[in-house]
Design a protein around this motif. Sequence first.
Motif, mmCIF file in Angstrom:
data_model
loop_
_atom_site.group_PDB
_atom_site.id
_atom_site.type_symbol
_atom_site.label_atom_id
_atom_site.label_comp_id
_atom_site.label_asym_id
_atom_site.label_seq_id
_atom_site.Cartn_x
_atom_site.Cartn_y
_atom_site.Cartn_z
ATOM 1 N N HIS A 81 6.790 -2.014 -3.216
ATOM 2 C CA HIS A 81 6.699 -3.280 -2.486
ATOM 3 C C HIS A 81 6.897 -3.050 -1.001
ATOM 4 C CE1 HIS A 81 8.887 -6.865 -0.733
ATOM 5 N NE2 HIS A 81 7.663 -7.312 -0.963
ATOM 6 N N SER A 82 6.020 -3.596 -0.181
ATOM 7 C CA SER A 82 6.171 -3.614 1.275
ATOM 8 C C SER A 82 6.343 -2.199 1.837
ATOM 9 C CB SER A 82 7.336 -4.538 1.657
ATOM 10 O OG SER A 82 7.329 -4.827 3.030
ATOM 11 N N LEU A 83 7.508 -1.895 2.425
ATOM 12 C CA LEU A 83 7.768 -0.533 2.901
ATOM 13 C C LEU A 83 7.673 0.463 1.748
ATOM 14 C CD1 LEU A 83 8.715 1.466 5.117
ATOM 15 C CD2 LEU A 83 11.063 0.889 4.459
ATOM 16 N N GLY A 84 8.116 0.050 0.569
ATOM 17 C CA GLY A 84 7.998 0.915 -0.599
ATOM 18 C C GLY A 84 6.550 1.214 -0.949
ATOM 19 N N GLY A 85 5.645 0.259 -0.663
ATOM 20 C CA GLY A 85 4.228 0.507 -0.872
ATOM 21 C C GLY A 85 3.682 1.529 0.107
ATOM 22 N N MET A 86 4.189 1.502 1.333
ATOM 23 C CA MET A 86 3.788 2.510 2.312
ATOM 24 C C MET A 86 4.266 3.888 1.870
ATOM 25 S SD MET A 86 4.907 2.928 6.332
ATOM 26 C CE MET A 86 4.158 1.411 6.920
ATOM 27 N N ALA A 87 5.540 3.983 1.478
ATOM 28 C CA ALA A 87 6.096 5.263 1.045
ATOM 29 C C ALA A 87 5.362 5.788 -0.184
ATOM 30 C CB ALA A 87 7.591 5.121 0.762
ATOM 31 N N LEU A 88 5.088 4.892 -1.139
ATOM 32 C CA LEU A 88 4.391 5.312 -2.358
ATOM 33 C C LEU A 88 2.995 5.840 -2.037
ATOM 34 C CD1 LEU A 88 4.126 5.541 -5.422
ATOM 35 C CD2 LEU A 88 3.475 3.107 -5.461
ATOM 36 N N ALA A 89 2.280 5.167 -1.147
ATOM 37 C CA ALA A 89 0.933 5.617 -0.811
ATOM 38 C C ALA A 89 0.944 7.015 -0.199
ATOM 39 C CB ALA A 89 0.277 4.624 0.151
ATOM 40 N N LEU A 90 1.983 7.321 0.566
ATOM 41 C CA LEU A 90 2.072 8.637 1.196
ATOM 42 C C LEU A 90 2.523 9.721 0.217
ATOM 43 C CD1 LEU A 90 3.686 7.575 4.592
ATOM 44 C CD2 LEU A 90 1.335 8.364 4.230
ATOM 45 N N PRO A 97 0.967 9.423 -10.363
ATOM 46 C CA PRO A 97 1.151 8.494 -11.482
ATOM 47 C C PRO A 97 -0.191 8.143 -12.101
ATOM 48 C CG PRO A 97 1.242 7.301 -9.413
ATOM 49 C CD PRO A 97 1.173 8.762 -9.056
ATOM 50 N N ALA A 98 -0.171 7.716 -13.346
ATOM 51 C CA ALA A 98 -1.421 7.296 -13.980
ATOM 52 C C ALA A 98 -1.989 6.056 -13.309
ATOM 53 C CB ALA A 98 -1.186 7.030 -15.468
ATOM 54 N N ARG A 99 -1.095 5.160 -12.829
ATOM 55 C CA ARG A 99 -1.502 3.931 -12.166
ATOM 56 C C ARG A 99 -0.508 3.627 -11.052
ATOM 57 N NH1 ARG A 99 -1.227 3.508 -17.201
ATOM 58 N NH2 ARG A 99 0.630 2.185 -17.255
ATOM 59 N N ALA A 100 -1.025 3.101 -9.944
ATOM 60 C CA ALA A 100 -0.159 2.692 -8.836
ATOM 61 C C ALA A 100 -0.415 1.229 -8.505
ATOM 62 C CB ALA A 100 -0.417 3.558 -7.599
ATOM 63 N N VAL A 101 0.674 0.520 -8.217
ATOM 64 C CA VAL A 101 0.582 -0.883 -7.804
ATOM 65 C C VAL A 101 1.261 -1.014 -6.447
ATOM 66 C CG1 VAL A 101 1.217 -3.265 -8.317
ATOM 67 C CG2 VAL A 101 0.558 -1.719 -10.184
ATOM 68 N N TYR A 102 0.533 -1.571 -5.485
ATOM 69 C CA TYR A 102 1.058 -1.789 -4.144
ATOM 70 C C TYR A 102 1.229 -3.293 -3.952
ATOM 71 C CZ TYR A 102 -0.556 3.015 -3.656
ATOM 72 O OH TYR A 102 -0.767 4.366 -3.831
ATOM 73 N N SER A 103 2.473 -3.748 -3.923
ATOM 74 C CA SER A 103 2.767 -5.167 -3.857
ATOM 75 C C SER A 103 2.978 -5.585 -2.404
ATOM 76 C CB SER A 103 4.007 -5.474 -4.702
ATOM 77 O OG SER A 103 4.224 -6.863 -4.796
ATOM 78 N N ASP A 104 2.008 -6.313 -1.869
ATOM 79 C CA ASP A 104 1.986 -6.731 -0.457
ATOM 80 C C ASP A 104 2.459 -5.580 0.446
ATOM 81 O OD1 ASP A 104 0.971 -9.061 0.776
ATOM 82 O OD2 ASP A 104 2.944 -9.588 1.518
ATOM 83 N N PRO A 105 1.733 -4.452 0.414
ATOM 84 C CA PRO A 105 2.201 -3.243 1.095
ATOM 85 C C PRO A 105 2.164 -3.352 2.619
ATOM 86 C CG PRO A 105 -0.048 -2.949 0.320
ATOM 87 C CD PRO A 105 0.431 -4.258 -0.252
ATOM 88 N N ALA A 106 3.130 -2.696 3.252
ATOM 89 C CA ALA A 106 3.260 -2.731 4.719
ATOM 90 C C ALA A 106 2.594 -1.511 5.341
ATOM 91 C CB ALA A 106 4.734 -2.800 5.104
ATOM 92 N N TRP A 107 1.369 -1.234 4.945
ATOM 93 C CA TRP A 107 0.689 -0.027 5.400
ATOM 94 C C TRP A 107 0.480 0.001 6.908
ATOM 95 C CZ3 TRP A 107 -3.292 -0.826 0.975
ATOM 96 C CH2 TRP A 107 -2.803 -0.254 -0.216
ATOM 97 N N ALA A 108 0.224 -1.149 7.512
ATOM 98 C CA ALA A 108 -0.094 -1.193 8.944
ATOM 99 C C ALA A 108 0.996 -1.894 9.748
ATOM 100 C CB ALA A 108 -1.438 -1.877 9.162
ATOM 101 N N LEU A 109 2.193 -1.973 9.186
ATOM 102 C CA LEU A 109 3.265 -2.725 9.849
ATOM 103 C C LEU A 109 3.559 -2.188 11.243
ATOM 104 C CD1 LEU A 109 5.408 -4.945 9.593
ATOM 105 C CD2 LEU A 109 6.957 -3.237 8.644
ATOM 106 N N GLY A 110 3.714 -0.870 11.369
ATOM 107 C CA GLY A 110 4.015 -0.297 12.672
ATOM 108 C C GLY A 110 2.879 -0.490 13.653
#
Length: 229
Positions: A81-90, A97-110
């Motif tokens: 979720h959010s920052l966690g989505g950014m970390a997970l994507a990296l 993982p077999a599947r990834a879910v990005y919950s309202d990810p903060a990919w472009a926050l900075g």
Amino acid sequence: MELHTREWGTGDRVAVLVHGIMSDHRTWRRVGPALADKGYRVIGVDLRGHGASGRGAYSPEIFADDLVDTVPAGVELAIGHSLGGMALALAVERLAPARAVYSDPAWALGAAGVDPAVFVQFRKATRTTITNLNPRWEEADVDVEVATLALWDPDTALGFSGANALDRTPAAPAVPSLVQAADPSHLLSEALKGDLRRRGFEVRTVKGAGHTIHRDDFDAFMGSLDGWI
């Protein structure tokens, strides 16, 4: 750094949950048990600078490295979720993982130029302020927010500013990936959602839900995971 974790369930399948900034594993207080009921062993992490995990230097890449140091590779499901989505994507190529879910990810926050001081100031938020900002939250979620803010290191907000203020939106999904969007989402514009679909992500908007979808509308959050869990 090996992170502090909390587990729910003892199933054969493994799910990993990664929280957003200012939070910790307790944000998943309903999601963890719900996934455990579906046969998962669920691992919720406390990111560096959050909860019971250690402190140190902060950047999205460091958060991602910590995930790789802590959770097993090849799990069935990873949700960030959010920052966690950014970390997970990296970290997702290494975690695989077999599947990834990005919950309202903060990919472009900075890259959006958000002032870290906004987060630092929120550390002093009162229970009343939290309740007013999140009128759909259960009282237990407000309790969690108060507790997690007290443990949060505000220096983590510097981890996506300055030299770290980059757009980390993935060019393509490394594994089958769902993006959940709040409604409206301040992080995912309609144009970006369309672009993500073209890149190969599935995108689902959770109607009427705020940024922390799993606390704003738990039932809709779980419903939007249909076919992914």
